[in-house]
Motif scaffolding. Structure first.
Motif, PDB file in Angstrom:
ATOM      1  N   TYR A  62      -3.865  -1.916  12.003  1.00  0.00           N
ATOM      2  CA  TYR A  62      -3.354  -1.119  10.833  1.00  0.00           C
ATOM      3  C   TYR A  62      -4.780   0.193  10.073  1.00  0.00           C
ATOM      4  O   TYR A  62      -4.176   0.797   8.993  1.00  0.00           O
ATOM      5  CB  TYR A  62      -3.862  -2.346   9.543  1.00  0.00           C
ATOM      6  N   SER A  63      -5.610   0.044  10.547  1.00  0.00           N
ATOM      7  CA  SER A  63      -6.342   0.749  10.072  1.00  0.00           C
ATOM      8  C   SER A  63      -7.410   1.458  11.209  1.00  0.00           C
ATOM      9  O   SER A  63      -7.091   1.390  12.404  1.00  0.00           O
ATOM     10  CB  SER A  63      -7.864   0.398   9.803  1.00  0.00           C
ATOM     11  N   ASP A 114       4.578   8.973  10.735  1.00  0.00           N
ATOM     12  CA  ASP A 114       4.279   7.713   9.223  1.00  0.00           C
ATOM     13  C   ASP A 114       5.445   8.676   8.633  1.00  0.00           C
ATOM     14  O   ASP A 114       6.544   8.217   7.967  1.00  0.00           O
ATOM     15  CB  ASP A 114       3.106   7.765   8.510  1.00  0.00           C
ATOM     16  N   LYS A 126       2.623   1.745   7.518  1.00  0.00           N
ATOM     17  CA  LYS A 126       2.312   0.873   6.677  1.00  0.00           C
ATOM     18  C   LYS A 126       4.113   0.594   5.264  1.00  0.00           C
ATOM     19  O   LYS A 126       5.231   0.817   5.326  1.00  0.00           O
ATOM     20  CB  LYS A 126       2.272   1.795   4.935  1.00  0.00           C
ATOM     21  N   GLY A 180       6.245  -5.321   6.116  1.00  0.00           N
ATOM     22  CA  GLY A 180       5.986  -4.813   7.314  1.00  0.00           C
ATOM     23  C   GLY A 180       6.397  -5.640   8.280  1.00  0.00           C
ATOM     24  O   GLY A 180       8.123  -4.487   8.785  1.00  0.00           O
TER      25      GLY A 180
END
Ligand code: AMP
Ligand code: ZN
Length: 663
Positions: A85-86, A268, A310, A374
């Motif tokens: 996620y990062s 994204d 996200k 999610g």
């Protein structure tokens, strides 16, 4: 030109037009002309059944009806993906990778298509089989339905390998999905909730001509098979494209995690312009040799990582909290929401997990709440908009008795969940346990579904899974939606379940915390149910990977007289409650206590077979070399850093043949 040549030429032409239209999105002929040619072929094929071809373009329209989809074991397992996620997650991943492989690592970045995964098997350039992911080990044979999807090539072009699997995703593009829903609404039917579920539902339709009507698409992203002569993931995408597959062109090579993130950030935003749903990016180690070195964990490849976009968030109102009782008696609170659109689906319910969660969120009826989705199917409530709270609202009080049987709930120390302790009298528990017993990964009883179980319990014909084996056809026939034949199938299915191996029966018993893997471990270690029944807690804890929580739960289960009676009845009916003699014969303890690391490419057995051989003979497989490693089994092209490490730690390196001699 004779008839056969004429037929072949038409097929060839139609195939090419089809490819141009559905794979390349570039039509080279009008719809009308295409239909005319197809009709011409149909007429010829009807007149000359001797030239039948199961992969003829005429079969795209479907028509074949499948009552039950056969289960097929995947030759190469279908894995899930780990999530990140990062940037930190990705850098951690890179660090882990670099410990295990030599040299520079580059990545292929692909979009993560949100649909139904599929595995296609091709032999000599022809589509042989299409199988759903299922549990990753085995799935459903949905070939007849998949053949109707126009972008799936039925015959390949170019220099394809003689046999391979290719994995991809069956998706329903937004536009087609919207059209389907318009038609449903016009016909007074409920619209479908989201493209993903509709895509996977489409694969399981009994009438393939219905599947043919749905505008499905098939996007491919992974080749699987032995020695395909391909050295990188990126190359494999290009190759697959050349063979006729629809491989999206958004993929890029990245030389660093920074470049990966550029790709992620770009898509994204941009993904909203794509014709189908995507929920993230999949990053794969590009070099196939490195991929092989990295291998798989129990769940996912070490060489790939998903990066989830996200989650999208909306607010809505909480109407009511209801409570569900699971098969183990666990209570799950469910938030019933004012329906709201979120990430392309209508959300009406969200899980609230447990009493603590409700308290932590301080969530109350009529609150305005933030809902997020999610990758998971069930959306989450992540908070309350306190500025909108009514002053007169009162805190939520958790229920104290079971909504189904009114028994007072209990909550064990240190546990988050409340339980209904009325194990043998609470309807959803009785039904849930039997449903679990018959489920696919357990006894897999054909001809018996969850709803029938509920019905059988309601009619007092069964109250536990052992009762199944006493059922008579005559008792079942009068039930709703039953007939002579289906009743017969049901009884037959139950009888056949007596052949299901011990480990799956053990899983089916429904002992808390004994999932598939633990059941396997216990079955392998103890070999018979009696040995498990008499094992003490200390003995259980000593078994590899069995912790105190599991040990206690196993003891608790077998300390109950009624459970022992149930199990003894199963034994008496002939259900497998010990490891079969055949399986025992294949297993040895030859490698007990030895730890192996497997590296490189092998000739006589595949890497996976090699690992299975190690485990079947009592050895353990580890992914990295340490001073505890007993042997490194080295194939061709073993990585130099592994070699160096093995030498430094003085670990013995053996060849494939040496290993086979060991066992
Ligand atoms: P998950 O179901 O979240 O564990 O994600 C794993 C699934 O992502 C796989 O089983 C595939 O069906 C799907 N997937 C979608 N796009 C890709 C891709 N480009 N590469 C690999 N898997 C993908
Ligand atoms: Zn209850």
């Amino acid at each position: 030109m004779n008839i056969e040549e004429q037929i072949n030429q038409l097929r060839q032409e139609l195939r090419q037009h089809n490819h141009n239209y559905y794979v390349l999105d570039a039509a080279t002929i009008s719809d009308y002309e295409f239909d005319m040619k197809l009709k011409e072929l149909q007429v010829l094929e009807e007149k000359h059944p001797e030239f039948h071809d199961p992969n003829s373009p005429t079969l795209r329209v479907g028509g074949e009806v499948t009552k039950n989809f056969d289960t097929v074991v995947h030759e190469q397992r279908m894995y899930s993906l780990d999530n990140s996620y990062s940037k930190e997650d990705l850098l951690d991943w890179e660090t882990r990778i670099k410990k295990l492989v030599d040299g520079d690592v580059t990545y292929t970045c692909e979009l993560k298509y949100d649909g139904a995964s599929i595995s296609l098997t091709y032999e000599n350039g022809e589509l042989l089989r299409a199988v759903t992911r299922g549990d990753g080990i085995q799935g459903d044979n949905v070939t007849t339905n998949v053949k109707t999807i126009n972008s799936v090539p039925l015959k390949l072009k170019g220099d394809y390998p003689p046999k391979f699997d290719i994995r991809g995703e069956i998706v329903l593009p937004y536009e087609g999905f919207a059209k389907m829903n318009q038609q449903r609404i016009a016909a007074g039917e409920e619209p479908y909730a989201n493209p993903r579920n509709t895509a996977s539902g489409s694969l399981k339709l009994q009438d393939s001509s219905e599947t043919a009507k749905r505008p499905l698409d098939c996007l491919l992203y992974n080749l699987a098979g032995d020695r395909l002569g391909i050295s990188s993931q990126y190359e494999s995408l290009e190759k697959a494209r050349q063979w006729g597959f629809k491989v999206p062109r958004e993929s890029r090579l990245a030389n660093s995690i920074e470049e990966v993130l550029e790709f992620v950030n770009f898509w994204d935003e941009k993904r909203r312009e794509l014709p189908y749903e995507t929920d993230g990016v999949v990053i794969k180690v590009n070099d196939i040799q490195q991929q092989e070195e990295l291998g798989f964990t129990a769940k996912a490849p070490r060489w790939a990582m998903a990066y989830k976009f996200k989650a999208e968030q909306v607010t809505t109102q909480l109407n009511e909290i209801t409570y569900q009782v699971g098969r183990t008696g666990a209570i799950t609170p469910v938030a019933n929401l004012k329906p709201v659109q979120l990430a392309g689906t209508t959300v009406k319910r969200a899980s609230l997990h447990n009493a603590d969660q409700i308290e932590k969120l301080d969530i109350r009826i009529e609150d305005t709440v933030f809902v997020e989705k999610g990758g998971e199917i069930i959306p989450k409530i992540i908070g309350v908009d306190f500025t909108k709270r009514d002053k007169s609202s009162i805190p939520t009080e958790y229920i104290s008795s079971c909504p189904e049987c009114e028994t007072e709930l209990i909550r064990k120390e240190g546990e988050a969940q409340h339980y209904c302790p009325n194990v043998y009298g609470c309807p959803p528990q009785i039904i849930g346990r039997i449903q679990h017993y018959i489920s696919r990964k357990a006894l897999d009883i054909e001809g018996l579904g969850g709803e029938t179980v509920a019905l059988l319990v309601k009619e007092n014909l069964i109250t536990n899974y052992a009762d199944l084996y006493d059922l008579k056809k005559e008792q079942v026939i009068p039930l709703e939606r039953m007939a002579e034949k289906s009743a017969e199938n049901l009884i037959e299915g139950i009888a056949k379940s007596k052949e299901i191996p011990f480990e799956r029966v053990l899983f089916g018993l429904g002992i808390r915390y004994v999932g598939e893997t633990v059941a396997k471990k216990l079955a392998k270690h103890y070999k018979t149910i009696d040995a498990i029944i008499t094992a003490t807690e200390e003995e259980l804890v000593n078994v590899d990977e069995i912790g105190i929580k599991i040990a206690q739960s196993v003891r608790e289960f077998f300390d109950s007289e009624s459970n022992k009676v149930l199990v003894n009845r199963l034994v008496a009916y002939g259900v497998q409650l010990q490891v079969s003699a055949e399986k025992l014969a294949n297993q040895t303890d030859t490698l007990k206590g030895q730890i192996f690391v497997v590296s490189g490419v092998f000739e006589k057995v595949s890497r996976n077979e090699l690992k299975k051989l190690i485990e079947d003979n009592g050895g353990k497989v580890s992914s990295s070399i340490s001073s505890k490693t007993t042997y490194v089994v080295a194939g061709a092209n073993m990585g130099p850093s592994k070699l160096e490490k093995a030498n430094k730690l003085e670990v013995t390196i053996i060849s494939e043949d040496d290993f086979l001699n060991l066992i």
